[in-house]
Write a protein that holds these residues in place. Structure first.
Motif, PDB file in Angstrom:
ATOM      1  N   UNK A  40       0.873  -1.177   0.000  1.00 12.04           N
ATOM      2  CA  UNK A  40       0.000   0.000   0.000  1.00 12.04           C
ATOM      3  C   UNK A  40       0.903   1.219   0.000  1.00 12.04           C
ATOM      4  N   UNK A  41       0.676   2.094  -0.948  1.00  5.18           N
ATOM      5  CA  UNK A  41       1.482   3.312  -1.067  1.00  5.18           C
ATOM      6  C   UNK A  41       0.604   4.528  -0.778  1.00  5.18           C
ATOM      7  N   UNK A  42       0.715   5.089   0.420  1.00  2.00           N
ATOM      8  CA  UNK A  42      -0.061   6.288   0.740  1.00  2.00           C
ATOM      9  C   UNK A  42       0.333   7.464  -0.161  1.00  2.00           C
ATOM     10  N   UNK A  43      -0.637   8.285  -0.502  1.00  9.10           N
ATOM     11  CA  UNK A  43      -0.408   9.500  -1.296  1.00  9.10           C
ATOM     12  C   UNK A  43      -0.972  10.678  -0.520  1.00  9.10           C
ATOM     13  N   UNK A  44      -0.339  11.837  -0.665  1.00  8.80           N
ATOM     14  CA  UNK A  44      -0.854  13.037   0.005  1.00  8.80           C
ATOM     15  C   UNK A  44      -2.253  13.363  -0.520  1.00  8.80           C
ATOM     16  N   UNK A  45      -3.096  13.812   0.389  1.00  8.24           N
ATOM     17  CA  UNK A  45      -4.438  14.254   0.004  1.00  8.24           C
ATOM     18  C   UNK A  45      -4.375  15.757  -0.270  1.00  8.24           C
ATOM     19  N   UNK A  46      -4.526  16.110  -1.544  1.00  8.04           N
ATOM     20  CA  UNK A  46      -4.406  17.516  -1.960  1.00  8.04           C
ATOM     21  C   UNK A  46      -5.757  18.213  -2.045  1.00  8.04           C
ATOM     22  N   UNK A  47      -6.808  17.570  -1.576  1.00  8.81           N
ATOM     23  CA  UNK A  47      -8.120  18.230  -1.625  1.00  8.81           C
ATOM     24  C   UNK A  47      -8.120  19.437  -0.709  1.00  8.81           C
ATOM     25  N   UNK A  48      -8.765  20.543  -1.154  1.00  8.50           N
ATOM     26  CA  UNK A  48      -8.915  21.685  -0.245  1.00  8.50           C
ATOM     27  C   UNK A  48      -9.879  21.385   0.909  1.00  8.50           C
ATOM     28  N   UNK A  49     -10.632  20.297   0.811  1.00 10.28           N
ATOM     29  CA  UNK A  49     -11.548  19.908   1.899  1.00 10.28           C
ATOM     30  C   UNK A  49     -11.214  18.481   2.352  1.00 10.28           C
ATOM     31  N   UNK A  50     -10.035  18.293   2.931  1.00  5.27           N
ATOM     32  CA  UNK A  50      -9.577  16.922   3.207  1.00  5.27           C
ATOM     33  C   UNK A  50     -10.390  16.186   4.274  1.00  5.27           C
ATOM     34  N   UNK A  51     -11.240  16.916   5.019  1.00  5.45           N
ATOM     35  CA  UNK A  51     -12.061  16.244   6.027  1.00  5.45           C
ATOM     36  C   UNK A  51     -13.192  15.457   5.386  1.00  5.45           C
ATOM     37  N   UNK A  52     -13.582  15.865   4.190  1.00  2.00           N
ATOM     38  CA  UNK A  52     -14.753  15.234   3.564  1.00  2.00           C
ATOM     39  C   UNK A  52     -14.499  14.780   2.132  1.00  2.00           C
ATOM     40  N   UNK A  53     -13.270  14.889   1.676  1.00  7.38           N
ATOM     41  CA  UNK A  53     -12.984  14.608   0.264  1.00  7.38           C
ATOM     42  C   UNK A  53     -11.533  14.202   0.116  1.00  7.38           C
ATOM     43  N   UNK A  54     -11.242  13.475  -0.950  1.00  5.33           N
ATOM     44  CA  UNK A  54      -9.842  13.155  -1.223  1.00  5.33           C
ATOM     45  C   UNK A  54      -9.518  13.485  -2.663  1.00  5.33           C
TER      46      UNK A  54
END
Ligand SMILES: [Zn+2]
Length: 130
Positions: A40-54
């Motif tokens: 499993x390769x984690x990737x940064x979450x670049x969403x401006x709304x990371x609490x509810x979106x990826x």
């Protein structure tokens, strides 16, 4: 429909990534060979709304795809988490789905992961090696 086969290590890394990043959504790739995902390769979450979106960070995603290619690995699934939610796709998950591989969704509220083909929504069985 073939099951998604995961190594125990890939499963554990994916879950710990999701728990570590809560309350933000985690995102990453499950990669392997011969239909078996062993990492499993984690990737940064670049969403401006990371609490509810990826949104997988585009440059991190590109780098991961290049690495997979260089190592002869296939992307077998994409995962993301719902820190307060269930392991099922949101309307937005369906709308934004672009991969042909299954989408694994980790529902932290229910402590469960399920996989789906999106946007159709057919469930794919997850088999974790003992
Ligand atoms: Zn989602």
């Amino acid at each position: 429909m073939a099951a998604l086969e995961l190594s125990r290590e890939a499963w554990d890394v994916m879950w710990s990534d999701a728990q570590r990043r809560a309350p933000e959504e985690a995102v990453g790739l499950l990669v392997g060979r011969g239909g078996r995902a062993f990492a499993a390769w984690p990737l940064a979450n670049a969403s401006p709304q990371p609490l509810v979106h990826y949104l997988a960070d585009p440059s991190a995603l590109l780098a991961a795809l290049k690495s997979a290619d260089a190592e002869g690995l296939e992307v077998l699934a994409v995962y993301h988490s719902h820190p307060d939610g269930l392991a099922r796709p949101s309307a937005r998950d369906r709308e934004e789905a672009g991969w042909r591989v299954p989408y694994v969704i980790l529902g932290l509220a229910e402590g469960r992961a399920r996989a789906f083909r999106l946007p159709a929504g057919d469930e794919v069985e997850i088999r974790v090696e003992p």
